[in-house]
Design an enzyme around this catalytic site. Structure first.
Site, mmCIF file in Angstrom:
data_model
loop_
_atom_site.group_PDB
_atom_site.id
_atom_site.type_symbol
_atom_site.label_atom_id
_atom_site.label_comp_id
_atom_site.label_asym_id
_atom_site.label_seq_id
_atom_site.Cartn_x
_atom_site.Cartn_y
_atom_site.Cartn_z
ATOM 1 C CE LYS A 173 10.955 -3.751 7.325
ATOM 2 N NZ LYS A 173 9.318 -3.698 8.127
ATOM 3 C CG ASP A 197 8.760 -0.826 10.337
ATOM 4 O OD1 ASP A 197 7.802 -0.403 9.702
ATOM 5 O OD2 ASP A 197 9.377 -1.610 9.736
ATOM 6 N N GLY A 252 5.183 -13.163 18.660
ATOM 7 C CA GLY A 252 6.121 -13.236 17.402
ATOM 8 C C GLY A 252 7.096 -12.999 18.028
ATOM 9 C CG LEU A 262 -2.233 -1.205 0.827
ATOM 10 C CD1 LEU A 262 -2.924 -1.101 2.328
ATOM 11 C CD2 LEU A 262 -2.196 -1.036 0.314
ATOM 12 C CB SER A 263 4.364 1.856 0.608
ATOM 13 O OG SER A 263 4.395 1.631 1.386
ATOM 14 N N GLY A 298 -3.023 -3.375 11.964
ATOM 15 C CA GLY A 298 -1.878 -2.646 11.281
ATOM 16 C C GLY A 298 -1.914 -1.404 10.917
HETATM 17 P P1 NAP Z 1 8.327 -12.058 10.783
HETATM 18 O O1 NAP Z 1 9.850 -11.525 11.038
HETATM 19 O O2 NAP Z 1 8.504 -13.515 9.829
HETATM 20 O O3 NAP Z 1 8.553 -12.652 12.067
HETATM 21 C C1 NAP Z 1 6.933 -13.540 12.416
HETATM 22 C C2 NAP Z 1 7.354 -14.081 14.011
HETATM 23 O O4 NAP Z 1 5.715 -14.796 14.378
HETATM 24 C C3 NAP Z 1 8.670 -15.502 13.444
HETATM 25 O O5 NAP Z 1 9.513 -15.383 14.422
HETATM 26 C C4 NAP Z 1 7.565 -16.317 13.570
HETATM 27 O O6 NAP Z 1 7.891 -17.722 13.550
HETATM 28 C C5 NAP Z 1 5.910 -16.298 14.247
HETATM 29 N N1 NAP Z 1 5.060 -17.057 14.138
HETATM 30 C C6 NAP Z 1 4.448 -17.695 12.703
HETATM 31 N N2 NAP Z 1 3.698 -18.716 13.012
HETATM 32 C C7 NAP Z 1 3.789 -18.144 14.894
HETATM 33 C C8 NAP Z 1 2.806 -18.551 15.661
HETATM 34 N N3 NAP Z 1 1.831 -19.271 15.752
HETATM 35 N N4 NAP Z 1 2.671 -18.396 17.100
HETATM 36 C C9 NAP Z 1 3.709 -17.963 17.518
HETATM 37 N N5 NAP Z 1 4.269 -17.014 16.498
HETATM 38 C C10 NAP Z 1 4.474 -17.512 14.990
HETATM 39 O O7 NAP Z 1 7.763 -11.203 10.646
HETATM 40 P P2 NAP Z 1 7.345 -9.697 10.577
HETATM 41 O O8 NAP Z 1 8.312 -8.742 8.953
HETATM 42 O O9 NAP Z 1 7.453 -9.623 12.212
HETATM 43 O O10 NAP Z 1 5.798 -9.340 10.657
HETATM 44 C C11 NAP Z 1 4.990 -9.875 11.581
HETATM 45 C C12 NAP Z 1 3.810 -9.383 10.948
HETATM 46 O O11 NAP Z 1 4.202 -8.318 11.287
HETATM 47 C C13 NAP Z 1 3.196 -9.710 9.814
HETATM 48 O O12 NAP Z 1 1.909 -10.075 9.286
HETATM 49 C C14 NAP Z 1 3.738 -8.129 8.904
HETATM 50 O O13 NAP Z 1 2.525 -7.806 8.418
HETATM 51 C C15 NAP Z 1 3.024 -6.885 10.476
HETATM 52 N N6 NAP Z 1 3.880 -5.940 10.223
HETATM 53 C C16 NAP Z 1 3.131 -5.025 9.988
HETATM 54 C C17 NAP Z 1 3.497 -3.683 9.773
HETATM 55 C C18 NAP Z 1 2.631 -2.852 10.127
HETATM 56 O O14 NAP Z 1 3.139 -1.408 9.639
HETATM 57 N N7 NAP Z 1 1.454 -2.542 10.133
HETATM 58 C C19 NAP Z 1 4.894 -3.395 10.091
HETATM 59 C C20 NAP Z 1 5.615 -4.663 9.985
HETATM 60 C C21 NAP Z 1 5.097 -5.575 10.432
HETATM 61 P P3 NAP Z 1 8.674 -18.636 12.135
HETATM 62 O O15 NAP Z 1 9.327 -17.856 12.096
HETATM 63 O O16 NAP Z 1 9.231 -19.614 13.442
HETATM 64 O O17 NAP Z 1 8.069 -18.662 11.513
#
Ligand code: NAP
Length: 280
Positions: A69, A106, A128, A19-20, A244
């Site tokens: 990132k 962020d 997470g 969406l950016s 978010g």
């Molecule tokens: P990421 O680096 O992949 O981190 C997600 C973490 O959640 C990983 O450590 C993953 O483990 C863990 N996870 C997966 N399934 C899980 C479960 N069932 N229970 C507990 N932990 C679990 O992703 P990210 O960049 O941090 O993003 C995470 C979420 O935030 C995404 O939905 C993203 O769209 C959102 N986000 C939103 C914004 C915003 O501006 N609103 C900004 C950044 C991110 P594994 O790697 O072992 O699967």
């Protein structure tokens, strides 16, 4: 003579549904800035070539998302506050002398949104322990939070996050737990879902409804769908909640201001985001 537009954009993979461009291009139009915000969807082996040709391609700055990132850090000449501590940058400004100045908007976006929502947590739980959770942890660490408890499906990740931040914020009590129930939500006033669970229609809700109470603010970093199962449960329990989209907006506003040096048109960027999210 018409001048070539300045170029900005988002570097990542895959980013087709980002969406950016909606919010940044709407802001350029509103402020009559001759610039375009594009998607630079790059494979890992294309990143270096992209960075080598920024000047040639008239690119003045860019945002960075998954999976770059962290990978962008070695290329940064200047790192703003938070980048080193979090270990990630999501905004890069190309300076006049061609240097790369990295920012992490962020964590500031999350902080700004909590402030707008008037949420002042003392005891937080995070699900997470990936990149977004690190930004959230840093943001909470900079606030007056006393306790942060983290659960990730991968215990090494939650333990890693605790060891990364416990020395930076030695006034905070950190813990990593092996099950959602151990987050001890009855004792918390903020729950952040920083896992991707909830994005797909068949995803489970990681938190049982009985664990959500009305003094818990539930913040799901997911914005598509706008109402995850977790948010729906928070609503039912009478808790306050947010998805978010606000974090996305405020990180974008701060990024826009770094990239252009101009004050961002907040309402216009929000409207563009809301319009964009409906089309996803
Ligand atoms: P990421 O680096 O992949 O981190 C997600 C973490 O959640 C990983 O450590 C993953 O483990 C863990 N996870 C997966 N399934 C899980 C479960 N069932 N229970 C507990 N932990 C679990 O992703 P990210 O960049 O941090 O993003 C995470 C979420 O935030 C995404 O939905 C993203 O769209 C959102 N986000 C939103 C914004 C915003 O501006 N609103 C900004 C950044 C991110 P594994 O790697 O072992 O699967």
């Amino acid at each position: 003579m018409t001048l070539k537009p300045k170029l900005y954009g988002l570097v990542g993979f895959p980013i087709k549904h980002s969406l950016s461009p909606h919010m940044h291009n709407a802001a350029f139009s509103a402020l009559k800035i001759n610039a375009k915000y594009k998607l630079f969807e790059l494979q890992a082996e294309q990143l270096e070539n992209f960075l080598d040709n920024l000047k040639k391609n008239n690119i003045l700055g860019f945002n960075v998302t998954i999976p770059y990132k962290e990978k962008i850090l070695p290329y940064l000449n200047i790192k703003s506050f938070g980048v080193r501590e979090i270990g990630a940058a999501n905004t890069v400004v190309v300076t006049r002398d061609g240097k790369l100045h990295g920012f992490n908007t962020d964590f500031l976006g999350f902080s700004r949104h909590l402030k707008v929502l008037k949420v002042k947590p003392r005891k937080a739980a995070i699900i997470g322990a990936g990149g977004a959770a690190r930004a959230v942890c840093f943001a909470l660490g900079k606030s007056k939070v006393e306790e942060i408890c983290i659960y990730d499906i991968d215990a090494y990740k939650s333990l890693g996050l605790v060891s990364q931040f416990k020395d930076i914020f030695n006034q905070i009590k950190f813990s990593a737990v092996a099950r959602v129930e151990e987050l001890n939500l009855q004792d918390k006033d903020l729950l952040v879902n920083a896992s991707p669970v909830g994005m797909r229609p068949d995803d489970p809700c990681l938190v049982e409804s009985r664990l959500i109470h009305k003094d818990l603010f539930v913040y799901d970093l997911i914005y598509n769908p706008a109402e995850t199962k977790l948010i729906a449960q928070a609503k039912l329990a009478g808790a306050h909640y947010s998805n978010g989209l606000g974090m996305l907006l405020y990180q974008g506003i701060l990024a826009f201001e770094h990239l252009t040096g101009k004050k961002a048109p907040v309402e216009i960027m929000m409207a563009a985001l809301e319009k964009g999210v409906k089309k996803l």
